[in-house]
Motif scaffolding. Structure first.
Motif, PDB file in Angstrom:
ATOM      1  N   TRP A   4      29.372  34.400  35.706  1.00 42.94           N
ATOM      2  CA  TRP A   4      30.174  35.572  36.049  1.00 42.94           C
ATOM      3  C   TRP A   4      30.560  35.273  37.567  1.00 42.94           C
ATOM      4  N   ARG A  34      37.022  33.120  30.748  1.00 45.28           N
ATOM      5  CA  ARG A  34      37.328  34.444  30.335  1.00 45.28           C
ATOM      6  C   ARG A  34      37.416  35.425  31.343  1.00 45.28           C
ATOM      7  N   GLU A  35      38.068  36.594  31.366  1.00 47.75           N
ATOM      8  CA  GLU A  35      38.245  37.305  32.637  1.00 47.75           C
ATOM      9  C   GLU A  35      38.002  38.832  31.814  1.00 47.75           C
ATOM     10  N   GLU A  36      37.394  39.761  32.667  1.00 50.47           N
ATOM     11  CA  GLU A  36      37.573  41.234  32.296  1.00 50.47           C
ATOM     12  C   GLU A  36      37.765  42.034  33.496  1.00 50.47           C
ATOM     13  N   TRP A  38      37.202  45.901  34.741  1.00 52.32           N
ATOM     14  CA  TRP A  38      36.638  47.242  34.510  1.00 52.32           C
ATOM     15  C   TRP A  38      37.272  48.040  35.694  1.00 52.32           C
ATOM     16  N   LEU A  43      35.485  49.569  30.551  1.00 52.42           N
ATOM     17  CA  LEU A  43      36.269  48.182  30.355  1.00 52.42           C
ATOM     18  C   LEU A  43      37.726  48.494  30.121  1.00 52.42           C
ATOM     19  N   ASN A  45      40.714  45.951  30.322  1.00 54.19           N
ATOM     20  CA  ASN A  45      41.072  44.827  29.558  1.00 54.19           C
ATOM     21  C   ASN A  45      40.212  43.534  29.579  1.00 54.19           C
ATOM     22  N   ARG A  46      40.504  42.605  28.380  1.00 60.46           N
ATOM     23  CA  ARG A  46      39.722  41.459  28.704  1.00 60.46           C
ATOM     24  C   ARG A  46      40.722  40.162  28.255  1.00 60.46           C
ATOM     25  N   SER A  47      40.469  39.292  28.724  1.00 59.85           N
ATOM     26  CA  SER A  47      41.428  38.025  28.572  1.00 59.85           C
ATOM     27  C   SER A  47      40.717  36.758  28.475  1.00 59.85           C
ATOM     28  N   GLU A  48      41.539  35.955  27.929  1.00 55.37           N
ATOM     29  CA  GLU A  48      40.990  34.441  27.962  1.00 55.37           C
ATOM     30  C   GLU A  48      42.253  33.564  28.370  1.00 55.37           C
TER      31      GLU A  48
END
Length: 74
Positions: A4, A34-36, A38, A43, A45-48
Motif C-alpha cells: 500500500w 486497488r485504491e481507497e 479515507w 472509508l 470510497n474504494r475502486s479498482e
C-alpha cells in the motif's frame, strides 16, 4: 505483490484523510490496481482500475455509499 502507498489528502471542504493504492498484479487485459479514499476516519470510497500496456484505462469501478460506477473501454 505490491504494498500500500499512502498519501495524505485535504478536501476543499476541510475534510482530512488519506488515499491508499496497491498494485494487485497482471490480468489478461492489463495491470490491476486497488485504491481507497479515507476521509475523517471513514472509508469514503474504494475502486479498482485496470491499465493496459499503452497506459490507458481499460476498466474502472468505484464503490461508495451511493452505489457502484463501472466504466469499461469498448
Amino acid at each position: 505483490l505490491g504494498h500500500w502507498r499512502t498519501t495524505s489528502v485535504v478536501t476543499s471542504f476541510g475534510d482530512t484523510g488519506f488515499a491508499k493504492m496497491i498494485y494487485l498484479g497482471m490480468t489478461p487485459i492489463g495491470r490491476r490496481y486497488r485504491e481507497e479514499l479515507w476521509l475523517n476516519g471513514k472509508l469514503f470510497n474504494r475502486s479498482e482500475t485496470v491499465v493496459d500496456h499503452n497506459d490507458q484505462i481499460v476498466l474502472s469501478e468505484v464503490v461508495d455509499s451511493e452505489g457502484i460506477l463501472r466504466l469499461v473501454r469498448m
